[in-house]
Design a protein around this motif. Structure first.
Motif, PDB file in Angstrom:
ATOM      1  N   GLU A  84      -4.231 -13.740  19.334  1.00 53.70           N
ATOM      2  CA  GLU A  84      -3.132 -13.481  18.160  1.00 53.70           C
ATOM      3  C   GLU A  84      -4.731 -14.059  17.057  1.00 53.70           C
ATOM      4  OE1 GLU A  84      -0.100 -12.170  17.992  1.00 53.70           O
ATOM      5  OE2 GLU A  84       1.106 -13.807  16.626  1.00 53.70           O
ATOM      6  N   PRO A  85      -3.773 -13.145  16.181  1.00 55.23           N
ATOM      7  CA  PRO A  85      -4.899 -13.383  15.269  1.00 55.23           C
ATOM      8  C   PRO A  85      -4.046 -14.949  14.313  1.00 55.23           C
ATOM      9  CG  PRO A  85      -4.296 -11.254  14.395  1.00 55.23           C
ATOM     10  CD  PRO A  85      -3.971 -12.099  15.408  1.00 55.23           C
ATOM     11  N   SER A 138       0.295 -14.611  14.015  1.00 56.85           N
ATOM     12  CA  SER A 138       0.133 -13.486  12.400  1.00 56.85           C
ATOM     13  C   SER A 138       1.449 -12.694  13.187  1.00 56.85           C
ATOM     14  CB  SER A 138      -0.955 -12.512  12.915  1.00 56.85           C
ATOM     15  OG  SER A 138      -1.253 -11.483  13.725  1.00 56.85           O
ATOM     16  N   ARG A 149      -2.580  -6.434   5.167  1.00 54.81           N
ATOM     17  CA  ARG A 149      -3.972  -6.768   6.117  1.00 54.81           C
ATOM     18  C   ARG A 149      -3.810  -6.846   7.831  1.00 54.81           C
ATOM     19  NH1 ARG A 149      -8.163  -7.736   8.669  1.00 54.81           N
ATOM     20  NH2 ARG A 149      -7.336  -5.594   9.572  1.00 54.81           N
ATOM     21  N   SER A 150      -2.548  -7.318   8.099  1.00 55.51           N
ATOM     22  CA  SER A 150      -1.277  -7.564   9.160  1.00 55.51           C
ATOM     23  C   SER A 150      -0.996  -6.893   9.909  1.00 55.51           C
ATOM     24  CB  SER A 150      -0.387  -8.804   8.510  1.00 55.51           C
ATOM     25  OG  SER A 150       0.954  -8.448   9.833  1.00 55.51           O
ATOM     26  N   GLU A 157      -2.828  -3.150   9.124  1.00 55.76           N
ATOM     27  CA  GLU A 157      -3.940  -2.848   9.854  1.00 55.76           C
ATOM     28  C   GLU A 157      -3.879  -2.879  10.839  1.00 55.76           C
ATOM     29  OE1 GLU A 157      -5.654  -1.966   5.402  1.00 55.76           O
ATOM     30  OE2 GLU A 157      -6.376  -3.753   6.525  1.00 55.76           O
ATOM     31  N   PHE A 158      -3.921  -4.103  11.482  1.00 51.39           N
ATOM     32  CA  PHE A 158      -4.189  -5.472  13.066  1.00 51.39           C
ATOM     33  C   PHE A 158      -3.125  -4.568  13.845  1.00 51.39           C
ATOM     34  CE2 PHE A 158      -2.908  -8.474  15.723  1.00 51.39           C
ATOM     35  CZ  PHE A 158      -4.690  -8.185  16.379  1.00 51.39           C
ATOM     36  N   HIS A 171      -3.772  -0.861  14.025  1.00 48.73           N
ATOM     37  CA  HIS A 171      -5.137  -0.299  15.029  1.00 48.73           C
ATOM     38  C   HIS A 171      -5.123  -0.811  16.897  1.00 48.73           C
ATOM     39  CE1 HIS A 171      -8.829  -2.124  16.785  1.00 48.73           C
ATOM     40  NE2 HIS A 171      -8.989  -0.800  15.943  1.00 48.73           N
TER      41      HIS A 171
END
Ligand code: FMN
Ligand code: SF4
Ligand code: FES
Lengths: 162, 424
Positions: B87-88, B287, B333-334, B336-337, B340
């Motif tokens: 978890e980021p 995140s 950014r979140s 994109e994560f 992916h």
């Protein structure tokens, strides 16, 4: 020019180690990921030939091995440089300047993301959160973490590796 | 608010990762006591009494989870220690594994004894190479002392612990994705029910618990469930390791009771915002948790209090953002994560998340269109609650949070075709 493709095979020692790994699990096929780590550790990547040989060794279909290999980001299916450089660009690193870090590393190595230097020394990638957000920005080179990166630190790190 | 050291009590002791040092500090005494003096059910009762809730993300009561596992089972039962830490924003399990790995091994021994498990796996993310080595050495040391293997602590109980490395996939932190991955497959989550407690790894009943959750167990069994249950607010007992990152002066890990407020955590413990700038937003639980605005930080960092304000305590990862941050960019950014990391099994997650990512990207690039915010919100609603595993929600919830709490900033990007915050 002729391209010499050296045939790489699972060595007997490697096979023995793989078989040991298979014994650790209630079902030997559970050792697939550890075996792939083992193979990649030896050759740096897992080629189509190696993929086939792993499948045969473990009694799995090629599709199964291929499916697993392509699911996980840590497995390389093509050769990478001697040093695999992975710069984290997730949120905490971004807040602490990951964009500049990445720019600096690109400059230093003279390559873009996904590229390898001509001397095959460095391959550059971006990576998602490495679990080191309190010491952001962070990059991983092969197995090692480099934390709290600054321009100066980046210079030092790569000058040492060069 | 209280600073009580339980999990990090010995974290600074030199060589704490070696078994002799660990034992000097009373290590493995709890396991020895439990195996010699307790019935398995009594251990589960004690953990229930402690009120301990899972530290991996969902906050599910540990004792209750254990009690779902059938006592008698034809197939072997398994414990999977979730050390995927993907978890980021989260970096707490790494500290425990690196500095006090025997605490985890001891927690695993007690847990397995309580549930009647004879094989435990520690599923550790592939990138943690050093930590896996340290864990393996700790496991080897425990075997040598007779704390693992056959006849543990002289009792008729056997246990094997296997350190298993992942290979880079956030979804393998989700418990059924983890089980699939452990079995040597793609980490694609399973449909629930059946729950892992009934059908899990290798078809056997399986408990999945986070590293930090399991590290609490020796302490609970040493001092008692009542002792643990009296620490911190009701239903949110014990301490947890808050991992603070982002724009603070002293990022790091702080072990605190759950009545600490986000404000106290940021300003009293993490040293306030770097450069004396103003706070803009805080992500309170990794995140996947919806952010709090600067005017919402007097909330307690407990499971219940954060849930009440529409966010969640998640993995305890606190990401702090100052006034210079462009929220649409963070939302991008979140997304994109998550795009992916989506495994692709369900349509709303596979299609919806990348779609939102594209919209967020055009907004950030100054090419947003009128109605984009509402479109994104609509996509969020079409994902929430409609996917096989919680990753879909984990992508939609924080996005919805950014969009609703900072709507004007998104609209301004669309209107002005640029970022006012970052061009200021
Ligand atoms: C996408 C996703 C990723 C997750 N990643 C992790 C993780 O890295 N570590 C972890 O302990 N739990 C993670 N979880 C939560 C696990 O599914 C599970 O709830 C947890 O490991 C249970 O342990 P606990 O009850 O001790 O918290 C994740 C959940 C989801 C949906
Ligand atoms: S929600 Fe996403 S990650 Fe989870 S199973 Fe569905 S597609 Fe896979
Ligand atoms: S965001 Fe870079 S290590 Fe976590």
């Amino acid at each position: 020019m002729t391209i010499v493709t050296e045939k790489i095979n699972l060595t007997p020692e490697l096979k023995k180690e793989a078989e040991k790994l298979m014994l650790r699990y209630p079902d030997k096929t559970a050792a697939l990921i550890p075996v792939l780590h083992l193979v990649q550790g030896k050759f740096g990547f897992v080629s189509v030939e190696l993929e086939e040989q792993v499948a045969e060794l473990m009694g799995l279909s090629r599709t199964r091995v291929h499916g697993v290999l392509t699911f996980y980001t840590m497995f390389n299916r093509k050769p990478v440089g001697k040093y695999l450089v992975q710069v984290c660009t997730n949120i905490s690193c971004t807040l602490n300047g990951a964009e500049e870090t990445l720019k600096k590393v690109k400059q230093k190595l003279g390559i873009g993301v996904g590229e390898t230097t001509t001397d095959n020394k460095f391959t550059l990638m971006t990576v998602e959160c490495l679990g080191s957000c309190g010491t952001a920005p962070v990059m991983q080179i092969n197995d090692d973490y480099y934390e709290n990166l600054t321009e100066q630190k980046i210079d030092e790190i790569f000058d040492k590796l060069n | 608010m209280a600073e009580i050291k339980i999990l990090t009590k010995n974290i600074d002791v030199p060589d704490q990762d070696r078994i002799d040092v660990y034992m000097c500090g009373g290590g493995y005494e709890a396991a020895r006591k439990v195996l010699n003096e307790y019935m398995p059910e009594a251990v589960i009762e004690e953990v229930k009494k402690s009120g301990l809730r899972g530290r991996g993300g969902a906050g599910f009561p540990a004792g209750m989870k254990w009690s779902f596992v059938p006592k008698e089972s034809k197939l072997p039962k398994y414990l999977c220690c979730n050390a995927d830490e993907g978890e980021p924003g989260t970096f707490k399990d790494r500290l425990l594994m690196e500095k006090d790995p025997h605490l985890l091994v001891e927690g695993i021994i007690i847990t397995c004894f309580a549930i009647g498990i004879h094989t435990a796996f520690i599923y550790i993310r592939g990138e943690y190479v050093k930590e896996a080595e340290i864990l393996q050495r700790a496991v080897d040391e425990a075997y040598q002392k007779g704390f693992l293997g056959n006849v543990i602590f002289g009792k008729n109980f056997n246990l094997d612990v296997i350190v298993h490395r992942g290979a880079g996939a956030y979804i393998c932190g989700e418990e059924t994705g983890l089980i699939e991955s452990l079995e040597g497959k793609r980490g694609e989550p399973r449909l629930k029910p059946p729950f892992p407690a009934i059908v899990g790894a290798f078809q056997g009943p399986t408990v999945v618990n986070n590293v930090e959750t399991l590290c609490n167990i020796p302490h609970i069994m040493e001092k008692g469930g009542e002792w643990y249950g009296a620490i911190g607010p009701e239903r949110n007992t014990g301490t947890r390791l808050f991992a603070v990152s982002g724009h603070v002066n002293r990022p790091g890990i702080f072990e605190l009771t759950l009545d600490v407020t986000a404000r106290e955590l940021i300003y009293d413990y993490a040293g306030g915002i770097s450069g004396g700038r103003k706070l803009k937003a805080v992500v309170p639980g990794g995140s996947s948790s919806p952010c709090l605005r600067a005017d919402e930080i007097d909330v307690q960092m407990s499971f219940d209090a954060l849930m009440k304000v529409g966010s969640m305590a998640g993995s305890g990862a606190v990401i702090v953002m100052d006034e210079t941050v462009c929220i649409p960019k963070i939302a991008l950014r979140s997304l994109e994560f998550y795009a992916h990391e989506s495994c692709g099994q369900c349509t709303p997650c596979r299609e919806g998340v990348p779609w939102m990512m594209k919209i967020a990207r055009r907004i950030v690039n100054g090419e947003g269109e009128k109605g984009d915010v509402d479109l994104m919100l609509e996509i969020c609603e079409n994902i929430l609650g409609r996917t096989l595993c919680p990753l879909g929600d984990a992508a939609a919830m924080p996005t919805k949070g950014y969009l609703t709490k900072f709507r004007e900033e998104f609209e301004e990007h669309i209107r002005m075709k640029k970022c006012k915050v970052q061009s200021a």
